[in-house]
Scaffold this motif. Structure first.
Motif, PDB file in Angstrom:
ATOM      1  N   ALA A 295      -0.391   2.461  -8.390  1.00  0.00           N
ATOM      2  CA  ALA A 295      -0.967   1.359  -7.663  1.00  0.00           C
ATOM      3  C   ALA A 295      -2.654   1.304  -8.118  1.00  0.00           C
ATOM      4  O   ALA A 295      -3.278   2.310  -7.999  1.00  0.00           O
ATOM      5  N   ALA A 296      -3.058  -0.056  -8.442  1.00  0.00           N
ATOM      6  CA  ALA A 296      -4.416  -0.098  -8.966  1.00  0.00           C
ATOM      7  C   ALA A 296      -5.215  -1.363  -8.375  1.00  0.00           C
ATOM      8  O   ALA A 296      -4.238  -2.123  -8.249  1.00  0.00           O
ATOM      9  N   VAL A 297      -6.375  -1.273  -8.150  1.00  0.00           N
ATOM     10  CA  VAL A 297      -7.128  -2.484  -7.720  1.00  0.00           C
ATOM     11  C   VAL A 297      -8.237  -2.533  -8.490  1.00  0.00           C
ATOM     12  O   VAL A 297      -9.123  -1.672  -9.137  1.00  0.00           O
ATOM     13  N   THR A 298      -8.347  -3.948  -9.127  1.00  0.00           N
ATOM     14  CA  THR A 298      -9.334  -4.007 -10.264  1.00  0.00           C
ATOM     15  C   THR A 298     -10.255  -5.391  -9.571  1.00  0.00           C
ATOM     16  O   THR A 298      -9.720  -6.332  -9.144  1.00  0.00           O
TER      17      THR A 298
ATOM     18  N   GLU B  80      -6.938  -2.331   2.157  1.00  0.00           N
ATOM     19  CA  GLU B  80      -7.643  -2.113   3.670  1.00  0.00           C
ATOM     20  C   GLU B  80      -9.172  -2.622   3.301  1.00  0.00           C
ATOM     21  O   GLU B  80      -9.820  -2.134   2.717  1.00  0.00           O
ATOM     22  N   VAL B  81      -9.635  -3.829   4.143  1.00  0.00           N
ATOM     23  CA  VAL B  81     -10.642  -4.411   3.781  1.00  0.00           C
ATOM     24  C   VAL B  81     -11.711  -4.268   4.875  1.00  0.00           C
ATOM     25  O   VAL B  81     -11.121  -4.702   6.041  1.00  0.00           O
ATOM     26  N   GLU B  82     -13.017  -3.525   4.771  1.00  0.00           N
ATOM     27  CA  GLU B  82     -13.691  -3.340   6.236  1.00  0.00           C
ATOM     28  C   GLU B  82     -14.880  -4.402   5.973  1.00  0.00           C
ATOM     29  O   GLU B  82     -15.580  -4.606   4.974  1.00  0.00           O
ATOM     30  N   THR B  83     -14.918  -5.071   7.144  1.00  0.00           N
ATOM     31  CA  THR B  83     -15.816  -6.329   7.292  1.00  0.00           C
ATOM     32  C   THR B  83     -16.573  -5.884   8.551  1.00  0.00           C
ATOM     33  O   THR B  83     -16.379  -4.763   9.199  1.00  0.00           O
ATOM     34  N   ALA B  84     -17.472  -6.790   8.919  1.00  0.00           N
ATOM     35  CA  ALA B  84     -18.258  -6.343  10.151  1.00  0.00           C
ATOM     36  C   ALA B  84     -17.507  -6.416  11.468  1.00  0.00           C
ATOM     37  O   ALA B  84     -17.807  -5.952  12.238  1.00  0.00           O
TER      38      ALA B  84
ATOM     39  N   VAL C 109      -6.066 -11.119  -4.207  1.00  0.00           N
ATOM     40  CA  VAL C 109      -6.273 -11.045  -3.190  1.00  0.00           C
ATOM     41  C   VAL C 109      -7.720 -11.560  -2.704  1.00  0.00           C
ATOM     42  O   VAL C 109      -8.504 -11.042  -3.511  1.00  0.00           O
ATOM     43  N   THR C 110      -7.880 -12.549  -1.919  1.00  0.00           N
ATOM     44  CA  THR C 110      -9.223 -13.154  -1.607  1.00  0.00           C
ATOM     45  C   THR C 110      -9.850 -12.252  -0.421  1.00  0.00           C
ATOM     46  O   THR C 110      -9.451 -12.049   0.611  1.00  0.00           O
ATOM     47  N   LEU C 111     -11.090 -11.772  -0.749  1.00  0.00           N
ATOM     48  CA  LEU C 111     -11.714 -10.839   0.221  1.00  0.00           C
ATOM     49  C   LEU C 111     -12.572 -11.797   1.178  1.00  0.00           C
ATOM     50  O   LEU C 111     -12.976 -12.878   0.670  1.00  0.00           O
ATOM     51  N   PRO C 112     -12.736 -11.323   2.359  1.00  0.00           N
ATOM     52  CA  PRO C 112     -13.490 -12.052   3.389  1.00  0.00           C
ATOM     53  C   PRO C 112     -15.013 -12.108   2.833  1.00  0.00           C
ATOM     54  O   PRO C 112     -15.226 -11.184   2.167  1.00  0.00           O
ATOM     55  N   ALA C 113     -15.708 -13.176   3.419  1.00  0.00           N
ATOM     56  CA  ALA C 113     -17.093 -13.238   2.614  1.00  0.00           C
ATOM     57  C   ALA C 113     -17.865 -11.921   3.207  1.00  0.00           C
ATOM     58  O   ALA C 113     -18.875 -11.689   2.673  1.00  0.00           O
ATOM     59  N   ASP C 114     -17.718 -11.361   4.541  1.00  0.00           N
ATOM     60  CA  ASP C 114     -18.509 -10.302   4.941  1.00  0.00           C
ATOM     61  C   ASP C 114     -17.907  -8.845   4.435  1.00  0.00           C
ATOM     62  O   ASP C 114     -17.916  -7.929   5.361  1.00  0.00           O
ATOM     63  N   THR C 115     -17.132  -8.807   3.396  1.00  0.00           N
ATOM     64  CA  THR C 115     -16.684  -7.679   3.203  1.00  0.00           C
ATOM     65  C   THR C 115     -17.546  -6.470   2.861  1.00  0.00           C
ATOM     66  O   THR C 115     -18.682  -6.622   1.857  1.00  0.00           O
ATOM     67  N   ALA C 116     -17.482  -5.498   3.251  1.00  0.00           N
ATOM     68  CA  ALA C 116     -18.573  -4.207   3.093  1.00  0.00           C
ATOM     69  C   ALA C 116     -17.686  -3.283   2.228  1.00  0.00           C
ATOM     70  O   ALA C 116     -18.549  -2.645   1.300  1.00  0.00           O
ATOM     71  N   ALA C 117     -16.539  -3.109   2.328  1.00  0.00           N
ATOM     72  CA  ALA C 117     -15.678  -2.127   1.228  1.00  0.00           C
ATOM     73  C   ALA C 117     -14.218  -2.581   1.568  1.00  0.00           C
ATOM     74  O   ALA C 117     -13.822  -2.933   2.255  1.00  0.00           O
ATOM     75  N   TYR C 118     -13.634  -1.767   0.491  1.00  0.00           N
ATOM     76  CA  TYR C 118     -11.937  -1.938   0.489  1.00  0.00           C
ATOM     77  C   TYR C 118     -11.524  -0.800  -0.146  1.00  0.00           C
ATOM     78  O   TYR C 118     -12.217  -0.192  -1.167  1.00  0.00           O
ATOM     79  N   SER C 119     -10.185  -0.247   0.166  1.00  0.00           N
ATOM     80  CA  SER C 119      -9.445   0.699  -0.340  1.00  0.00           C
ATOM     81  C   SER C 119      -8.088   0.241  -0.617  1.00  0.00           C
ATOM     82  O   SER C 119      -7.584  -0.433   0.129  1.00  0.00           O
ATOM     83  N   LEU C 120      -7.375   0.837  -1.415  1.00  0.00           N
ATOM     84  CA  LEU C 120      -6.007   0.615  -1.691  1.00  0.00           C
ATOM     85  C   LEU C 120      -5.268   1.778  -1.311  1.00  0.00           C
ATOM     86  O   LEU C 120      -5.390   2.928  -1.956  1.00  0.00           O
ATOM     87  N   ILE C 121      -4.181   1.787  -0.524  1.00  0.00           N
ATOM     88  CA  ILE C 121      -3.303   2.702  -0.173  1.00  0.00           C
ATOM     89  C   ILE C 121      -1.842   2.488  -0.638  1.00  0.00           C
ATOM     90  O   ILE C 121      -1.324   1.143  -0.685  1.00  0.00           O
ATOM     91  N   TRP C 122      -1.057   3.123  -1.351  1.00  0.00           N
ATOM     92  CA  TRP C 122       0.098   2.967  -1.899  1.00  0.00           C
ATOM     93  C   TRP C 122       1.256   4.002  -1.281  1.00  0.00           C
ATOM     94  O   TRP C 122       0.800   5.125  -0.899  1.00  0.00           O
ATOM     95  N   ASN C 123       2.285   3.259  -0.871  1.00  0.00           N
ATOM     96  CA  ASN C 123       3.198   4.223  -0.358  1.00  0.00           C
ATOM     97  C   ASN C 123       4.328   4.845  -1.324  1.00  0.00           C
ATOM     98  O   ASN C 123       4.815   4.428  -2.174  1.00  0.00           O
TER      99      ASN C 123
END
Length: 97
Positions: free
Chosen positions: A42-45, A63-67, A83-97
């Motif tokens: 899994a990869a996110v670009t 997982e997208v961290e927002t305010a 995937v469209t990120l929320p406007a107040d995105t601080a960070a994101y991470s990808l978890i694969w199962n």
């Protein structure tokens, strides 16, 4: 790096299958069974400031961290899901199962 390992594993498997197949043809009878196991990937670009592309051969969660907290986006095997990120995105991470 992971793509190189996956490509090397697939190439090695293909070469082994060809070797076994050529041996079976030379003997003019018999059967060959080839079993392969593809590793999870899994990869996110980052596409731009508000979009990312997820590519995976396994179920995944972005997982997208927002305010306001953490937003989770789940997905399945994909060659490229945007995937469209929320406007107040601080960070994101990808978890694969």
């Amino acid at each position: 790096m992971k793509r190189t390992k996956v490509a090397a594993a697939v190439t090695a498997g293909a070469l082994a299958a060809l070797l076994l197949a050529s041996t079976a043809i030379a003997a003019s009878s018999g059967t060959v069974a080839v079993t392969a196991r593809v590793r999870a990937y899994a990869a996110v670009t980052q596409i731009d400031a508000s979009h990312v592309r997820v590519q995976a051969n396994t179920p995944w969660t972005l997982e997208v961290e927002t305010a306001d907290g953490v937003v989770r986006v789940d997905g399945s095997k994909t060659s490229g899901t945007v995937v469209t990120l929320p406007a107040d995105t601080a960070a994101y991470s990808l978890i694969w199962n």
